[in-house]
Motif scaffolding. Structure first.
Motif, mmCIF file in Angstrom:
data_model
loop_
_atom_site.group_PDB
_atom_site.id
_atom_site.type_symbol
_atom_site.label_atom_id
_atom_site.label_comp_id
_atom_site.label_asym_id
_atom_site.label_seq_id
_atom_site.Cartn_x
_atom_site.Cartn_y
_atom_site.Cartn_z
ATOM 1 N N VAL A 83 0.852 -1.181 0.000
ATOM 2 C CA VAL A 83 0.000 0.000 0.000
ATOM 3 C C VAL A 83 0.892 1.236 0.000
ATOM 4 C CG1 VAL A 83 -1.645 1.363 1.361
ATOM 5 C CG2 VAL A 83 -1.979 -1.093 1.104
ATOM 6 N N GLY A 84 0.574 2.195 -0.841
ATOM 7 C CA GLY A 84 1.298 3.457 -0.850
ATOM 8 C C GLY A 84 0.665 4.453 0.111
ATOM 9 N N VAL A 85 1.494 5.253 0.762
ATOM 10 C CA VAL A 85 1.018 6.282 1.679
ATOM 11 C C VAL A 85 1.677 7.608 1.291
ATOM 12 C CG1 VAL A 85 0.796 7.034 4.070
ATOM 13 C CG2 VAL A 85 0.781 4.591 3.532
ATOM 14 N N ILE A 86 0.864 8.613 0.982
ATOM 15 C CA ILE A 86 1.364 9.928 0.576
ATOM 16 C C ILE A 86 1.103 10.915 1.697
ATOM 17 C CG2 ILE A 86 1.164 11.796 -1.093
ATOM 18 C CD1 ILE A 86 0.241 9.776 -3.142
ATOM 19 N N VAL A 87 2.159 11.569 2.182
ATOM 20 C CA VAL A 87 2.019 12.558 3.255
ATOM 21 C C VAL A 87 2.534 13.910 2.766
ATOM 22 C CG1 VAL A 87 2.245 10.826 5.070
ATOM 23 C CG2 VAL A 87 4.275 12.003 4.251
ATOM 24 N N PRO A 88 1.981 15.008 3.303
ATOM 25 C CA PRO A 88 2.426 16.343 2.861
ATOM 26 C C PRO A 88 3.815 16.721 3.344
ATOM 27 C CG PRO A 88 0.227 16.417 3.836
ATOM 28 C CD PRO A 88 0.806 15.091 4.167
ATOM 29 N N ASN A 89 4.193 16.275 4.555
ATOM 30 C CA ASN A 89 5.479 16.703 5.104
ATOM 31 C C ASN A 89 5.856 15.822 6.278
ATOM 32 O OD1 ASN A 89 7.750 17.995 6.035
ATOM 33 N ND2 ASN A 89 6.878 20.043 5.996
ATOM 34 N N LEU A 90 6.867 14.989 6.098
ATOM 35 C CA LEU A 90 7.298 14.092 7.170
ATOM 36 C C LEU A 90 7.983 14.831 8.309
ATOM 37 C CD1 LEU A 90 8.596 10.891 5.350
ATOM 38 C CD2 LEU A 90 6.736 11.045 6.998
ATOM 39 N N ALA A 91 8.370 16.093 8.089
ATOM 40 C CA ALA A 91 8.958 16.872 9.181
ATOM 41 C C ALA A 91 7.922 17.204 10.241
ATOM 42 C CB ALA A 91 9.587 18.157 8.645
ATOM 43 N N ASN A 92 6.653 17.117 9.887
ATOM 44 C CA ASN A 92 5.573 17.360 10.831
ATOM 45 C C ASN A 92 5.346 16.101 11.648
ATOM 46 O OD1 ASN A 92 3.124 17.834 12.166
ATOM 47 N ND2 ASN A 92 2.297 19.033 10.481
ATOM 48 N N LEU A 93 5.585 16.186 12.955
ATOM 49 C CA LEU A 93 5.487 15.007 13.806
ATOM 50 C C LEU A 93 4.077 14.443 13.862
ATOM 51 C CD1 LEU A 93 7.814 16.032 16.782
ATOM 52 C CD2 LEU A 93 8.335 14.604 14.802
ATOM 53 N N TYR A 94 3.089 15.240 13.527
ATOM 54 C CA TYR A 94 1.716 14.725 13.459
ATOM 55 C C TYR A 94 1.643 13.587 12.447
ATOM 56 C CZ TYR A 94 -3.216 14.524 12.119
ATOM 57 O OH TYR A 94 -4.478 14.088 11.816
ATOM 58 N N TYR A 95 2.252 13.778 11.282
ATOM 59 C CA TYR A 95 2.198 12.736 10.250
ATOM 60 C C TYR A 95 3.055 11.537 10.625
ATOM 61 C CZ TYR A 95 -0.395 16.015 7.449
ATOM 62 O OH TYR A 95 -1.371 16.873 7.004
ATOM 63 N N ALA A 96 4.082 11.746 11.418
ATOM 64 C CA ALA A 96 4.845 10.602 11.920
ATOM 65 C C ALA A 96 3.950 9.704 12.761
ATOM 66 C CB ALA A 96 6.039 11.092 12.741
ATOM 67 N N ARG A 97 3.062 10.306 13.569
ATOM 68 C CA ARG A 97 2.128 9.514 14.370
ATOM 69 C C ARG A 97 1.100 8.814 13.487
ATOM 70 N NH1 ARG A 97 -0.503 13.585 18.148
ATOM 71 N NH2 ARG A 97 -1.613 11.751 18.904
ATOM 72 N N VAL A 98 0.639 9.490 12.439
ATOM 73 C CA VAL A 98 -0.285 8.851 11.492
ATOM 74 C C VAL A 98 0.369 7.609 10.884
ATOM 75 C CG1 VAL A 98 -1.430 9.108 9.259
ATOM 76 C CG2 VAL A 98 -1.555 10.954 10.936
ATOM 77 N N LEU A 99 1.617 7.761 10.453
ATOM 78 C CA LEU A 99 2.311 6.659 9.796
ATOM 79 C C LEU A 99 2.548 5.488 10.746
ATOM 80 C CD1 LEU A 99 4.902 8.597 7.619
ATOM 81 C CD2 LEU A 99 2.751 7.561 6.920
ATOM 82 N N LEU A 100 2.765 5.778 12.022
ATOM 83 C CA LEU A 100 2.906 4.692 12.991
ATOM 84 C C LEU A 100 1.652 3.834 13.030
ATOM 85 C CD1 LEU A 100 4.673 6.428 16.038
ATOM 86 C CD2 LEU A 100 5.617 4.636 14.554
ATOM 87 N N GLY A 101 0.494 4.486 13.002
ATOM 88 C CA GLY A 101 -0.756 3.742 13.009
ATOM 89 C C GLY A 101 -0.955 2.928 11.746
ATOM 90 N N VAL A 102 -0.667 3.530 10.590
ATOM 91 C CA VAL A 102 -0.792 2.818 9.318
ATOM 92 C C VAL A 102 0.119 1.597 9.305
ATOM 93 C CG1 VAL A 102 -0.355 2.957 6.840
ATOM 94 C CG2 VAL A 102 -1.467 4.860 8.001
ATOM 95 N N GLU A 103 1.373 1.810 9.674
ATOM 96 C CA GLU A 103 2.367 0.740 9.585
ATOM 97 C C GLU A 103 2.067 -0.396 10.558
ATOM 98 O OE1 GLU A 103 7.070 0.701 8.682
ATOM 99 O OE2 GLU A 103 6.460 1.858 10.436
ATOM 100 N N GLU A 104 1.569 -0.065 11.740
ATOM 101 C CA GLU A 104 1.263 -1.099 12.734
ATOM 102 C C GLU A 104 0.224 -2.078 12.198
ATOM 103 O OE1 GLU A 104 -0.075 -1.419 17.438
ATOM 104 O OE2 GLU A 104 -0.539 0.378 16.299
ATOM 105 N N VAL A 105 -0.859 -1.554 11.659
ATOM 106 C CA VAL A 105 -1.923 -2.426 11.137
ATOM 107 C C VAL A 105 -1.451 -3.155 9.886
ATOM 108 C CG1 VAL A 105 -4.263 -2.466 10.189
ATOM 109 C CG2 VAL A 105 -3.737 -1.021 12.156
ATOM 110 N N ALA A 106 -0.680 -2.473 9.041
ATOM 111 C CA ALA A 106 -0.161 -3.126 7.841
ATOM 112 C C ALA A 106 0.708 -4.322 8.201
ATOM 113 C CB ALA A 106 0.629 -2.120 7.006
ATOM 114 N N ALA A 107 1.611 -4.139 9.156
ATOM 115 C CA ALA A 107 2.500 -5.231 9.553
ATOM 116 C C ALA A 107 1.723 -6.396 10.145
ATOM 117 C CB ALA A 107 3.532 -4.712 10.565
ATOM 118 N N GLN A 108 0.690 -6.104 10.903
ATOM 119 C CA GLN A 108 -0.129 -7.166 11.493
ATOM 120 C C GLN A 108 -0.833 -8.010 10.439
ATOM 121 O OE1 GLN A 108 -2.744 -4.939 14.015
ATOM 122 N NE2 GLN A 108 -1.240 -4.669 15.655
ATOM 123 N N ASN A 109 -0.987 -7.452 9.246
ATOM 124 C CA ASN A 109 -1.716 -8.129 8.188
ATOM 125 C C ASN A 109 -0.842 -8.499 6.983
ATOM 126 O OD1 ASN A 109 -4.862 -8.000 8.834
ATOM 127 N ND2 ASN A 109 -3.897 -6.133 9.610
ATOM 128 N N GLY A 110 0.479 -8.524 7.199
ATOM 129 C CA GLY A 110 1.388 -8.967 6.157
ATOM 130 C C GLY A 110 1.504 -8.036 4.971
#
Length: 353
Positions: A83-110
């Motif tokens: 799955v591709g994930v497009i974010v406006p700016n990784l320097a924004n720690l808010y999006y770092a938290r978003v990506l943690l949530g995306v990646e956690e569920v993705a990893a749980q599902n292979g």
């Protein structure tokens, strides 16, 4: 019955080809089994393979340091498990938290994730969408509200991959996950009104930012409900980063502040504005109170600590990935999933006594 082939023994590094890349045929030769048997063992899909052959294959995989080609396997199955994930700016720690949530569920599902950072650049965004579709990702998660994706809306709708939006964007007709930003803006403003402030500025982002506009709408509604006039001069636009917020607050300070409290469109804006206030010789919160949005990690540990609206970024990222998995499974999903934000009262607003 498994087809067999004469085993081949290797020395040195164990690399299977002159090019240095080990392929599935190398594993089959090393294990003394057919290519089909290797494929069945690696797929681990329940197809019957003898335990002896399975053990040979796994031993060869380990000995040759073989890494399966997920892309080739995915193409044969019409899925890449990516799955591709497009974010406006990784320097924004808010999006770092978003990506943690995306990646956690993705990893749980292979599932694997490909991250793309546009840095708020429209050309980068177009390039990233094209790149992800060329890589045949199973779906794309778009982070961020606003009008950034309007020009792509038709092309995305006609594309081969489903989309999920993390943020409110009425111009994109895809399943969306976002916070109730209007309520969050109302709650943050009410906190300052309850503390006795009647002149409250809002230092927010560009007009194209839908989440920010919703927060401003909540701010205006709260002022009206408490008999306070909205002063357009107190709505100050800046970009999303600390430096611009610092400069805007410094300019207002030199011109005469004219307000006793300031809402900031996100925590990064709040940090820059607070730094400017302190450099201007103002005391926070005695002379100027602040409330931010997002609850990034640094907001708790600065001094004074930042009162902020805790936007559930990680939970929203996780929910966005769950929606994508449901879509890929052929399930119907809601068009909107909305989360509430919680007020975290700290030192910068003067709410702690």
């Amino acid at each position: 019955m498994d087809e067999t082939a004469p085993p081949t023994r290797r020395t040195g590094s164990g690399r299977g080809r002159a090019s240095g890349r080990v392929g599935i045929r190398d594993v089959a030769r090393d294990a003394g089994v057919s290519v089909a048997t290797v494929s069945r063992v690696l797929a681990d899909d329940g197809y019957p393979v003898s335990e002896a052959s399975r053990r040979k294959v796994l031993e060869s995989v380990a000995r040759l340091n073989f890494v399966p080609n997920d892309l080739a396997r995915g193409l044969s199955q019409d899925r890449t498990n990516t799955v591709g994930v497009i974010v406006p700016n990784l320097a924004n720690l808010y999006y770092a938290r978003v990506l943690l949530g995306v990646e956690e569920v993705a990893a749980q599902n292979g599932m694997s994730i490909i991250f793309c950072n546009t840095n708020h650049n429209l050309a980068n965004r177009e390039r990233d969408i094209k790149l992800l579709l060329q890589k045949r990702v199973d779906g794309i998660i778009i982070c961020g509200s606003g009008t950034d994706y309007e020009n792509s809306a038709g092309r995305l709708a006609d594309g081969p991959a489903p989309f999920v939006v993390l943020g409110r964007n009425e111009k994109l007709d895809y399943p969306a996950v976002h916070a109730d930003n209007r309520r969050a803006g109302y709650t943050a403003t009410r906190h300052l009104v309850d503390l006795g402030h009647t002149r409250i500025a809002f230092l927010t982002g560009p007009e194209r930012w839908s989440d920010g506009n919703d927060r401003v709408a909540g701010y205006k509604a709260c002022l009206a409900d408490h008999g306070l006039d909205f002063d357009p001069d107190l709505l100050i636009r800046c970009d999303f980063a600390e430096q611009d917020a610092y400069e805007r607050m410094t300019q207002r300070g030199h011109a005469g502040m004219g307000f006793s409290a300031c809402l900031a469109g996100n925590d990064r804006i709040a940090l820059g504005a607070m730094a400017a206030a302190i450099d201007l010789g103002l005391r926070v919160p005695e002379d100027l109170a602040f409330v931010g949005f997002d609850n990034i990690a640094t907001s708790l540990y600065m001094r004074p600590s930042l009162t902020t609206m805790d936007m559930p970024a990680q939970r929203m990222g996780a929910e966005g990935m769950r929606l994508m998995l449901r879509i890929l499974a052929g399930e119907a999903v809601p068009s909107r999933t909305v989360f509430d934000a919680a007020l975290l009262v700290r030192q910068s607003s003067g709410g702690l006594r």
